[in-house]
Structures are given as structure tokens and as C-alpha cells.
Scaffold this active site. Sequence first.
Site, short mmCIF file in Angstrom:
data_model
loop_
_atom_site.label_atom_id
_atom_site.label_comp_id
_atom_site.label_asym_id
_atom_site.label_seq_id
_atom_site.Cartn_x
_atom_site.Cartn_y
_atom_site.Cartn_z
N ARG A 143 20.84 4.32 5.41
CA ARG A 143 21.68 3.70 5.89
C ARG A 143 22.32 2.78 4.72
NH1 ARG A 143 20.35 2.07 11.63
NH2 ARG A 143 20.62 4.01 12.66
N GLY A 144 23.64 2.92 4.72
CA GLY A 144 24.46 2.00 3.30
C GLY A 144 25.44 1.30 4.10
N ILE A 199 17.72 9.29 7.40
CA ILE A 199 16.73 8.67 6.34
C ILE A 199 17.52 7.53 5.82
CG2 ILE A 199 15.48 10.71 6.01
CD1 ILE A 199 17.45 11.45 3.81
N LYS A 234 25.31 13.11 3.78
CA LYS A 234 25.98 11.79 3.78
C LYS A 234 27.28 11.86 4.61
CE LYS A 234 27.46 8.05 1.07
NZ LYS A 234 27.33 7.30 -0.47
N ASP A 272 27.88 0.37 -9.39
CA ASP A 272 26.99 -0.05 -8.27
C ASP A 272 25.47 0.23 -8.54
OD1 ASP A 272 26.50 -1.51 -6.01
OD2 ASP A 272 27.16 0.33 -4.59
N GLY A 332 28.00 4.44 5.29
CA GLY A 332 27.53 5.62 5.77
C GLY A 332 26.27 5.67 6.18
N GLU A 333 25.95 7.03 6.83
CA GLU A 333 24.66 7.38 7.27
C GLU A 333 24.20 8.47 6.57
OE1 GLU A 333 23.70 7.06 11.62
OE2 GLU A 333 23.43 9.16 11.49
N VAL A 334 22.83 8.50 6.19
CA VAL A 334 22.35 9.68 5.60
C VAL A 334 21.36 10.40 6.69
CG1 VAL A 334 21.23 10.77 3.41
CG2 VAL A 334 22.76 8.78 3.18
P1 ATP Z 1 27.21 2.35 -0.47
O1 ATP Z 1 25.94 1.96 -1.46
O2 ATP Z 1 28.30 2.80 -1.16
O3 ATP Z 1 27.27 1.54 0.87
P2 ATP Z 1 25.43 4.17 0.63
O4 ATP Z 1 24.29 3.01 0.57
O5 ATP Z 1 25.97 4.15 2.29
O6 ATP Z 1 26.54 3.91 -0.04
P3 ATP Z 1 23.85 6.15 -0.40
O7 ATP Z 1 23.43 5.06 -1.52
O8 ATP Z 1 24.43 7.51 -1.02
O9 ATP Z 1 24.99 5.50 0.68
O10 ATP Z 1 22.82 6.34 0.73
C1 ATP Z 1 21.69 5.33 1.37
C2 ATP Z 1 20.38 5.80 1.40
O11 ATP Z 1 20.10 7.04 1.92
C3 ATP Z 1 19.90 5.73 -0.05
O12 ATP Z 1 19.40 4.45 -0.58
C4 ATP Z 1 18.48 6.63 0.02
O13 ATP Z 1 17.53 5.92 0.60
C5 ATP Z 1 19.16 7.67 1.32
N1 ATP Z 1 19.57 8.72 0.44
C6 ATP Z 1 20.84 9.09 -0.01
N2 ATP Z 1 21.24 10.28 -0.54
C7 ATP Z 1 19.89 10.85 -0.46
C8 ATP Z 1 19.43 12.08 -0.81
N3 ATP Z 1 20.33 13.02 -1.54
N4 ATP Z 1 17.98 12.42 -0.62
C9 ATP Z 1 17.33 11.52 -0.17
N5 ATP Z 1 17.82 10.28 0.52
C10 ATP Z 1 18.96 10.04 0.02
#
Ligand code: ATP
Length: 490
Positions: free
Chosen positions: A95-96, A93, A116, A210, A99-101
Amino acid sequence: MTASGSANNGEISQYIRDKANRTRLAIESYYAQTMLQCADRDNRAARLEKQIAGCSDSEKEEKRKTHASKETDFLRMRRTKLSVADFQSLKVIGRGAFGEVRLVQKVDTGNIYAMKILRKADMIEKEQTAHVRAERDILSEADCEWVVTMYFSFQDHINLYLVMEFLPGGDMMTLLIKRDTLTEEETMFYIAEAALAIQAIHNIGFIHRDIKPDNLLLDAKGHIKLSDFGLCTGLKKIHRTELYRNWPSQLPSDFVSKPFESKRKAETWKKNRRAFAYSTVGTPDYIAPEVFLIEKLGYTKTCDWWSLGVIMYEMLIGYPPFCSETPQETYRKVVNWQQTLVFPPEMPISVDAKATIRRFCCDHDKRMGHSNGLEEIKQCPFFRRVDWDRIRELPAPIRIEVRGIADTSNFDDFSDADLSFPEVKEPPSGATNFAPTDRGEFLDYTFKRFQCLTQIMRYGGTNPTAQQAFMPSQQQQNANPKSVQQATPI
Ligand code: ATP
Ligand code: MG
């Protein structure tokens, strides 16, 4: 002797030193954790006594018994080692940068979570270990309605895993891509909720660093929760000035040089937005200027209020104030905000809204929130109609369509993503969860929340709506032949 038996004495002593160091760390952290757990248990008992103060003696006895049995279950659960085998992946769902969520289901309870996944090797290579540590710490410490609840964290040789509540409303970035702009009423609501969320983490001593729309998540009722605390301790590359100095210089494009029509600018911004979010560098659009300029001197929580001003501008105008085609150009605009923070005449907004953005996006020592946090923001005329105490109970201005507890329609589609977990072999005997390159950075990453137990008990057993609630696509069913029997909300 070394492991290979072929090294000289210097190497032998280094090998032994490393091993001794790891053992010392493991023992120290074991005892520190045990002390903390005892303190937590005492706190829970004290809280219970407070709650039952007005009950009759027999009721008190009954409640104490139930509590004691929950504590026993919690102890048992804490001893059970979690691994990816306890979860089934349903969908990617998010990607950042690091990581991948995924949407996952816990096999034994049927509970749905967001997981995550962070690769240890990437974290070490990119010097992110302090950041992932901070994320796990804040998620376990912050137990409030404004922060995504984390239920478990664990690790194996390859990855770190954070298992959180799944927020089905998606993120604010996706909402802003869908809508051209928000009304002032809607903006007032989301900025007020985001301000309450920021204050909540400042209250427990963290700076988010952030704050951006991708990190503002929406629950099923459309209310905001903060996520992504990976930056709470320190700087990422994107915050470092040298990144922009070393960026290959490009001829200024249309987007950069000509002040052109807002509609086209918004379209270009939205087209590039996801690519920025998923790239490992990210976008500097929301970063406060002092973060770049005084990085060596450190900076304060005020930087989070600047980011809120940038988001407010984006909500009302359709793109953030310093957006450009390259991060280097954006950086240049941010640090020269006195000249570059302008409001396009073709997108008229109220005097109050403009003044509020300018009070967030200004010198850090004059910034709204700098001296008295949220209290200053509450006095700002733009927020005069906000019911600060009840805002989370009131209906959100934009209704979120959620067809079931595992509905992912508010998220981007990553249907090509691989849903398997890495094959993790048992570590060699005596080893902990250290990766080959890992010197103990991820020690104590494991966490289990007491509430996850009480919530499972509360919802427990079969959930009559669960079958309808989870509607996997054909593709997901094919990917997961062992189809999901029951989905339970958290
Ligand atoms: P960084 O910003 O440090 O690179 P990241 O972007 O990889 O980290 P998150 O921002 O935690 O990690 O998650 C990326 C995306 O995943 C979010 O923008 C959101 O769309 C989805 N996501 C994250 N956590 C959840 C959650 N608990 N429930 C639903 N969606 C989530
Ligand atoms: Mg993020």
C-alpha cells in the site's frame, strides 16, 4: 440541446465544446499512437536483422518467419481489450499513498504479476494526474534491468491499472525493518546498485524525485529494481514548503529535543515506519533540501543522489539522519542539514562511509553526481571494490528466501484486505474510458509490451514446477474458490 434538455445556450455550447474536445484528443492520440507503434515495429525488425547478421540464409528466413508470426500475435493482442476480468487477485502486497498493489494471476496464461491500482477520482481530486501519467510513461519507456518491467496498463471508469513483473524479494524498507543495520559491505552493494538504477533513469531523461527504501524493490536473487515513478513530473504535497508551515505546531517531544540513544531512536523509527509509508502524506526524510527551498525555480536530477545518501546513512546507523516525530520537525532538520547531519558516536562507521554520506548529503552544486553522474560515484573510495559492470550477475550479499514464484512471505501481511475488483458497467455507447470528472487526463493509458508475448512463448505451456510454486494460504483459497491451477513466472 444538453443531455437533460433543460440548460441554457451557454451550457449547451460548453457541453458541445467538451465533447468536441474529447473527440479531437481521441483522434489525435489515436494517430500519434499508430505512428509510434509503426516506429516500434520497424525498430524491432532492424534489431532482428542485426541479431541474425551472422546466420545462414535458411536460418535467417526461419527467424524472420517466427518474428513475423510474433508481430501478428502482438497486433491481435493489442486489439484485445484488457480488463480486471482477465486477472484474478491473489493477495494485497503493498500500500502506498495513492494506491494498492496486489499479486494477481492472468486467467488465460496463468502468469503471475504485481498489479498497482490507482483510483481515478483520487488522482483527479489530489491533482495527481500528471504523476500517474509519468509513471505509466517511464515504465513503458524504460526497458532495462534496473527498472521494474511493466507488461500492461489499462483503465476502467473507476481505476487505472499497471500490471508489472512481481518482485518476490519485497522492498528495502521491509528489509531494513527486519535488520537492525547493514554491514558496510552490504551497504556498498545496495547503494552501488541503486546508483546504477538512478543513472539508468537519468539517462532516459527522468528524475525520480522519490528515491526511498520503499521504492527499491528486490528481485528473487536479491538485486535491486526501481519502482514507483509517480513523481517523475513534479511535486507532491510532501515537497511543498507550505505544508510544513501550516502543520499544527506541537511541543517538541523527547524524540525531537533530546539527542538520545541510537538504539531507542531506531526502535521508534521502525515502529512508525509503516504508518509513514501508508499515509497519504508520506515522510519528507529522503527529500533533498533544495526541493523544498527552490521549488519555484525548479531543481535537477541531483536531488536523487541526496536521497541515496540518506538511505546509506539509514542502512549503517539504523534510522535516517533527519528522522523526527513529526514531518514538520523532519523538514526543519533537512533544510538545516549543516547543523543536523550528525553521526552518533555509539554507532561507529568508517571514515570512508561518513565521507561518502557527506558527499551525497551536501549543497546541490557540490554534491557527488551533480556534474558527472555515476562516473563521479565510481571514483569514490567507498565503492572501490564494486565490480560495476558485473554487479547484477554477482550473488547479492543478502540471500532472499523465495519458496515459489508467488511467494509473498517477504511482504507485509494485509490479510484483512478486500480482494474484489469494482463492478464496472459498460460505458454508454460512444463514450471512452472517461470517468464523469475526467477531461481526458487518462487518454492513452493503455499499453501492452511486445516482450510479454515473447516471454509467454518462451515459458509457454505447462510449467512443471508451477503447482509447487504457488502455495496459496487457506484464507486465499477461501477467498478465491476458483483455485489457481497453474502459475507461470514472467
Ligand atoms: P507512492 O509512493 O507514489 O505513494 P505507492 O507507494 O502507492 O506510490 P509503489 O511504491 O509502486 O506505490 O508500491 C507500494 C509497495 O508495493 C512497494 O513498496 C512494494 O512493497 C510493493 N510493490 C510495488 N510494486 C511491486 C512489484 N512490482 N513487485 C512486488 N512488490 C511491489
Ligand atoms: Mg512507493
